[in-house]
Design a protein around this motif. Structure first.
Motif, PDB file in Angstrom:
ATOM      1  N   GLY A  85     -30.255  27.420 -23.343  1.00 57.58           N
ATOM      2  CA  GLY A  85     -28.862  27.377 -22.927  1.00 57.58           C
ATOM      3  C   GLY A  85     -28.705  27.904 -21.515  1.00 57.58           C
ATOM      4  N   LYS A  86     -27.456  28.168 -21.146  1.00 54.73           N
ATOM      5  CA  LYS A  86     -27.176  28.658 -19.798  1.00 54.73           C
ATOM      6  C   LYS A  86     -27.581  30.110 -19.630  1.00 54.73           C
ATOM      7  CE  LYS A  86     -23.112  27.313 -20.474  1.00 54.73           C
ATOM      8  NZ  LYS A  86     -21.714  27.021 -20.589  1.00 54.73           N
ATOM      9  N   SER A  87     -27.529  30.887 -20.706  1.00 55.66           N
ATOM     10  CA  SER A  87     -27.796  32.312 -20.556  1.00 55.66           C
ATOM     11  C   SER A  87     -28.877  32.860 -21.477  1.00 55.66           C
ATOM     12  CB  SER A  87     -26.509  33.111 -20.786  1.00 55.66           C
ATOM     13  OG  SER A  87     -26.052  32.913 -22.106  1.00 55.66           O
ATOM     14  N   LYS A  88     -29.310  32.062 -22.441  1.00 56.41           N
ATOM     15  CA  LYS A  88     -30.381  32.540 -23.316  1.00 56.41           C
ATOM     16  C   LYS A  88     -31.215  31.383 -23.834  1.00 56.41           C
ATOM     17  CE  LYS A  88     -27.167  34.308 -26.265  1.00 56.41           C
ATOM     18  NZ  LYS A  88     -26.052  33.554 -25.826  1.00 56.41           N
ATOM     19  N   ASP A  89     -32.442  31.728 -24.214  1.00 56.12           N
ATOM     20  CA  ASP A  89     -33.362  30.783 -24.824  1.00 56.12           C
ATOM     21  C   ASP A  89     -33.600  31.229 -26.262  1.00 56.12           C
ATOM     22  OD1 ASP A  89     -33.592  29.559 -22.336  1.00 56.12           O
ATOM     23  OD2 ASP A  89     -35.428  30.631 -21.822  1.00 56.12           O
ATOM     24  N   VAL A  90     -33.794  30.268 -27.156  1.00 58.31           N
ATOM     25  CA  VAL A  90     -34.027  30.571 -28.564  1.00 58.31           C
ATOM     26  C   VAL A  90     -35.392  30.007 -28.944  1.00 58.31           C
ATOM     27  CG1 VAL A  90     -33.188  30.280 -30.924  1.00 58.31           C
ATOM     28  CG2 VAL A  90     -31.554  30.432 -29.028  1.00 58.31           C
ATOM     29  N   PHE A  91     -36.226  30.883 -29.495  1.00 63.86           N
ATOM     30  CA  PHE A  91     -37.576  30.508 -29.899  1.00 63.86           C
ATOM     31  C   PHE A  91     -37.746  30.682 -31.398  1.00 63.86           C
ATOM     32  CE2 PHE A  91     -37.959  31.723 -25.497  1.00 63.86           C
ATOM     33  CZ  PHE A  91     -38.864  30.820 -24.968  1.00 63.86           C
ATOM     34  N   ASN A  92     -38.518  29.797 -32.018  1.00 65.71           N
ATOM     35  CA  ASN A  92     -38.892  29.926 -33.413  1.00 65.71           C
ATOM     36  C   ASN A  92     -40.041  30.932 -33.493  1.00 65.71           C
ATOM     37  OD1 ASN A  92     -39.065  29.384 -36.172  1.00 65.71           O
ATOM     38  ND2 ASN A  92     -40.512  27.720 -35.862  1.00 65.71           N
ATOM     39  N   PRO A 133     -44.119  39.272 -39.622  1.00 68.72           N
ATOM     40  CA  PRO A 133     -43.120  39.517 -40.665  1.00 68.72           C
ATOM     41  C   PRO A 133     -41.810  38.752 -40.463  1.00 68.72           C
ATOM     42  CG  PRO A 133     -43.301  41.414 -39.219  1.00 68.72           C
ATOM     43  CD  PRO A 133     -44.406  40.474 -38.837  1.00 68.72           C
ATOM     44  N   TYR A 134     -41.551  38.273 -39.242  1.00 71.09           N
ATOM     45  CA  TYR A 134     -40.306  37.556 -38.974  1.00 71.09           C
ATOM     46  C   TYR A 134     -40.514  36.052 -38.845  1.00 71.09           C
ATOM     47  CZ  TYR A 134     -38.668  42.270 -38.077  1.00 71.09           C
ATOM     48  OH  TYR A 134     -38.354  43.592 -38.201  1.00 71.09           O
ATOM     49  N   HIS A 165     -26.778  38.286 -38.284  1.00 76.19           N
ATOM     50  CA  HIS A 165     -28.139  37.770 -38.187  1.00 76.19           C
ATOM     51  C   HIS A 165     -29.075  38.704 -37.442  1.00 76.19           C
ATOM     52  CE1 HIS A 165     -26.173  36.673 -34.452  1.00 76.19           C
ATOM     53  NE2 HIS A 165     -27.363  36.562 -33.897  1.00 76.19           N
ATOM     54  N   TYR A 166     -28.565  39.806 -36.923  1.00 77.07           N
ATOM     55  CA  TYR A 166     -29.345  40.739 -36.113  1.00 77.07           C
ATOM     56  C   TYR A 166     -30.434  41.427 -36.936  1.00 77.07           C
ATOM     57  CZ  TYR A 166     -30.382  44.812 -33.219  1.00 77.07           C
ATOM     58  OH  TYR A 166     -31.029  45.776 -32.482  1.00 77.07           O
ATOM     59  N   ILE A 167     -31.645  41.496 -36.372  1.00 82.44           N
ATOM     60  CA  ILE A 167     -32.749  42.200 -37.025  1.00 82.44           C
ATOM     61  C   ILE A 167     -33.143  43.425 -36.194  1.00 82.44           C
ATOM     62  CG2 ILE A 167     -35.165  42.069 -37.766  1.00 82.44           C
ATOM     63  CD1 ILE A 167     -34.700  39.052 -38.174  1.00 82.44           C
ATOM     64  N   ASP A 168     -33.489  43.204 -34.925  1.00 81.68           N
ATOM     65  CA  ASP A 168     -33.972  44.303 -34.092  1.00 81.68           C
ATOM     66  C   ASP A 168     -33.969  43.858 -32.635  1.00 81.68           C
ATOM     67  OD1 ASP A 168     -34.993  46.772 -33.407  1.00 81.68           O
ATOM     68  OD2 ASP A 168     -36.987  46.401 -34.227  1.00 81.68           O
ATOM     69  N   THR A 169     -34.019  44.811 -31.741  1.00 78.38           N
ATOM     70  CA  THR A 169     -34.165  44.534 -30.314  1.00 78.38           C
ATOM     71  C   THR A 169     -35.518  45.084 -29.884  1.00 78.38           C
ATOM     72  OG1 THR A 169     -31.793  44.668 -29.918  1.00 78.38           O
ATOM     73  CG2 THR A 169     -33.217  44.968 -28.016  1.00 78.38           C
ATOM     74  N   ILE A 170     -36.305  44.246 -29.221  1.00 77.85           N
ATOM     75  CA  ILE A 170     -37.607  44.682 -28.751  1.00 77.85           C
ATOM     76  C   ILE A 170     -37.577  44.814 -27.248  1.00 77.85           C
ATOM     77  CG2 ILE A 170     -38.864  43.679 -30.682  1.00 77.85           C
ATOM     78  CD1 ILE A 170     -39.624  41.365 -28.815  1.00 77.85           C
TER      79      ILE A 170
END
Length: 90
Positions: free
Chosen positions: A10-17, A22-23, A83-88
């Motif tokens: 997207g314009k401000s973020k990328d989404v990866f599988n 564990p995730y 949907h939040y799990i954690d921030t790395i």
């Protein structure tokens, strides 16, 4: 993350599988420094109301990630699921 695992850019973020660990089967959001705006007199003018990426603002992605993390943690404290799990950190 491997480019082959990119689901959406997207314009401000990328989404990866996420394919391993564990995730596996979930998604990783990567906030970027890309910024929208327009070009005026040959120079980028940053304006979030526009849909065209005109450049980067260094540190923008990290700040957006911190804001999102803060609000997802507030939701969790109030018992509101998300949907939040954690921030790395990388």
């Amino acid at each position: 993350m491997a480019e082959k695992d990119l689901v959406y850019r997207g314009k401000s973020k990328d989404v990866f599988n996420i394919t391993e660990g564990p995730y596996a089967g979930k998604y990783r959001f990567v906030f970027t420094d890309r910024a929208t705006g327009y070009i005026e007199n040959g120079k980028a003018v940053f304006d979030p109301g526009y849909d065209i990426v005109v450049g980067d603002i260094p540190g923008k992605g990290a700040i957006n990630c911190r804001f999102a993390t803060h609000f997802f943690k507030l939701l969790k404290e109030k018992g509101i699921p998300s949907h939040y799990i954690d921030t790395i950190k990388e």
